[in-house]
Write a protein that holds these residues in place. Structure first.
Motif, PDB file in Angstrom:
ATOM      1  N   VAL A 107       0.920  -1.252   0.207  1.00  0.00           N
ATOM      2  CA  VAL A 107      -0.119   0.092  -0.385  1.00  0.00           C
ATOM      3  C   VAL A 107       0.746   1.511   0.359  1.00  0.00           C
ATOM      4  O   VAL A 107       0.446   1.994  -0.833  1.00  0.00           O
ATOM      5  CB  VAL A 107      -0.793   0.087   1.048  1.00  0.00           C
ATOM      6  CG1 VAL A 107      -1.264   0.985   1.736  1.00  0.00           C
ATOM      7  CG2 VAL A 107      -1.900  -1.469   0.558  1.00  0.00           C
ATOM      8  N   TRP A 158       0.322   4.495  -2.228  1.00  0.00           N
ATOM      9  CA  TRP A 158      -0.453   5.390  -1.697  1.00  0.00           C
ATOM     10  C   TRP A 158      -0.726   6.621  -1.872  1.00  0.00           C
ATOM     11  O   TRP A 158      -2.171   7.275  -2.387  1.00  0.00           O
ATOM     12  CB  TRP A 158       0.847   5.571  -0.701  1.00  0.00           C
ATOM     13  CG  TRP A 158       0.003   6.727   0.622  1.00  0.00           C
ATOM     14  CD1 TRP A 158       0.023   8.341   0.795  1.00  0.00           C
ATOM     15  CD2 TRP A 158      -1.040   6.265   1.403  1.00  0.00           C
ATOM     16  NE1 TRP A 158      -0.708   8.221   1.801  1.00  0.00           N
ATOM     17  CE2 TRP A 158      -1.690   7.231   2.029  1.00  0.00           C
ATOM     18  CE3 TRP A 158      -1.861   4.901   1.926  1.00  0.00           C
ATOM     19  CZ2 TRP A 158      -2.256   7.279   2.833  1.00  0.00           C
ATOM     20  CZ3 TRP A 158      -3.030   4.883   2.817  1.00  0.00           C
ATOM     21  CH2 TRP A 158      -3.159   6.032   3.570  1.00  0.00           C
ATOM     22  N   VAL A 175      -3.796   5.586  -4.472  1.00  0.00           N
ATOM     23  CA  VAL A 175      -4.607   4.825  -3.944  1.00  0.00           C
ATOM     24  C   VAL A 175      -5.789   5.975  -3.449  1.00  0.00           C
ATOM     25  O   VAL A 175      -5.928   6.624  -2.877  1.00  0.00           O
ATOM     26  CB  VAL A 175      -4.623   4.019  -2.630  1.00  0.00           C
ATOM     27  CG1 VAL A 175      -5.476   3.454  -1.519  1.00  0.00           C
ATOM     28  CG2 VAL A 175      -3.779   2.986  -2.274  1.00  0.00           C
ATOM     29  N   PRO A 197      -8.052   4.022   0.907  1.00  0.00           N
ATOM     30  CA  PRO A 197      -6.981   3.186   1.591  1.00  0.00           C
ATOM     31  C   PRO A 197      -7.209   2.010   2.174  1.00  0.00           C
ATOM     32  O   PRO A 197      -6.872   0.722   2.174  1.00  0.00           O
ATOM     33  CB  PRO A 197      -6.475   4.046   2.125  1.00  0.00           C
ATOM     34  CG  PRO A 197      -6.412   5.646   2.631  1.00  0.00           C
ATOM     35  CD  PRO A 197      -8.043   5.030   1.235  1.00  0.00           C
ATOM     36  N   TYR A 251      -8.277  -1.134  -0.407  1.00  0.00           N
ATOM     37  CA  TYR A 251      -7.175  -1.616  -0.671  1.00  0.00           C
ATOM     38  C   TYR A 251      -6.770  -1.841  -0.001  1.00  0.00           C
ATOM     39  O   TYR A 251      -6.297  -3.427  -0.531  1.00  0.00           O
ATOM     40  CB  TYR A 251      -6.348  -0.394  -1.373  1.00  0.00           C
ATOM     41  CG  TYR A 251      -5.441  -0.577  -2.216  1.00  0.00           C
ATOM     42  CD1 TYR A 251      -5.402  -0.886  -3.406  1.00  0.00           C
ATOM     43  CD2 TYR A 251      -4.011  -0.758  -2.005  1.00  0.00           C
ATOM     44  CE1 TYR A 251      -4.120  -1.149  -4.347  1.00  0.00           C
ATOM     45  CE2 TYR A 251      -2.895  -0.799  -2.575  1.00  0.00           C
ATOM     46  CZ  TYR A 251      -3.431  -1.637  -4.134  1.00  0.00           C
ATOM     47  OH  TYR A 251      -2.396  -1.744  -5.136  1.00  0.00           O
ATOM     48  N   THR A 252      -6.658  -1.746   1.511  1.00  0.00           N
ATOM     49  CA  THR A 252      -5.301  -2.999   2.386  1.00  0.00           C
ATOM     50  C   THR A 252      -5.631  -3.913   2.245  1.00  0.00           C
ATOM     51  O   THR A 252      -5.249  -5.009   2.133  1.00  0.00           O
ATOM     52  CB  THR A 252      -5.128  -1.711   3.418  1.00  0.00           C
ATOM     53  OG1 THR A 252      -4.790  -0.287   2.541  1.00  0.00           O
ATOM     54  CG2 THR A 252      -4.199  -2.798   4.586  1.00  0.00           C
TER      55      THR A 252
END
Length: 184
Positions: A46, A50, A53, A56, A59-60
């Motif tokens: 990530v 960063w 994204v 976040p 996505y994580t």
């Protein structure tokens, strides 16, 4: 990553790491060290993206799921471990004793295959619909349904005391088990 991006990433990690670690712990079958490794690897990926994204946390979590999928795909030959004697079970569990029920459920989840555990975590702990689970795992909705069915059947075998407690559905959510409460 610029200075502001670094600061934003640090804040994200500080605020969301406990929740993400709980999910990683569930995905890794209760193995805290494997969960920490899983989360650290996800955060490294990530951090590299960063600036690109948009969401976040989503996505994580997707990186976590995909990394766990990669782990169980690599270990496809490692099936269940045979033991000479069955593990201790919580015989005589009182239906009102939620802590013991969570322990039993946590142990049963840890004995599932990584794929079975991943599907149950996504379906019942993350409360994702079958279509979303299928998308995250890169498989069909039918595969998610059949894996969920087999996983719940396996839970019935691994933790028959759940049925003895009058719990018709041994799913983690039906047992009152939440990600916060599963700790090994």
């Amino acid at each position: 990553m610029d200075v502001q991006g670094q600061e934003n990433f640090r804040e994200f990690v500080a605020q969301r790491s406990p929740a993400l670690l709980r999910t990683a712990t569930l995905l890794s079958g209760g193995d805290r060290h494997a969960a920490e490794d899983l989360l650290q690897n996800a955060l490294i990926k990530v951090a590299g993206r960063w600036d690109k994204v948009e969401d976040p946390e989503a996505y994580t979590r997707q990186v976590l799921y995909r990394q766990q999928i990669g782990r169980w795909r690599l270990r496809w030959r490692q099936r269940e471990m045979s033991v000479a004697e069955p593990p201790d079970t919580a015989a005589g569990t009182d239906a009102g004793d939620g802590a013991e029920l969570r322990v039993v459920m946590g142990k049963a989840l840890a004995r599932l295959t990584a794929r079975q555990r991943t599907v149950l975590v996504l379906r019942y702990f993350e409360d994702l619909p079958e279509a979303e689970v299928a998308r995250l795992l890169g498989c069909s909705v039918g595969t998610v349904r059949s894996t969920t069915h087999r996983s719940l059947a396996r839970l019935r075998v691994l933790a028959p005391e759940l049925s003895a407690l009058g719990l018709g559905d041994p799913s983690p959510a039906a047992a009152g088990l939440t990600p916060v409460e599963v700790r090994s």
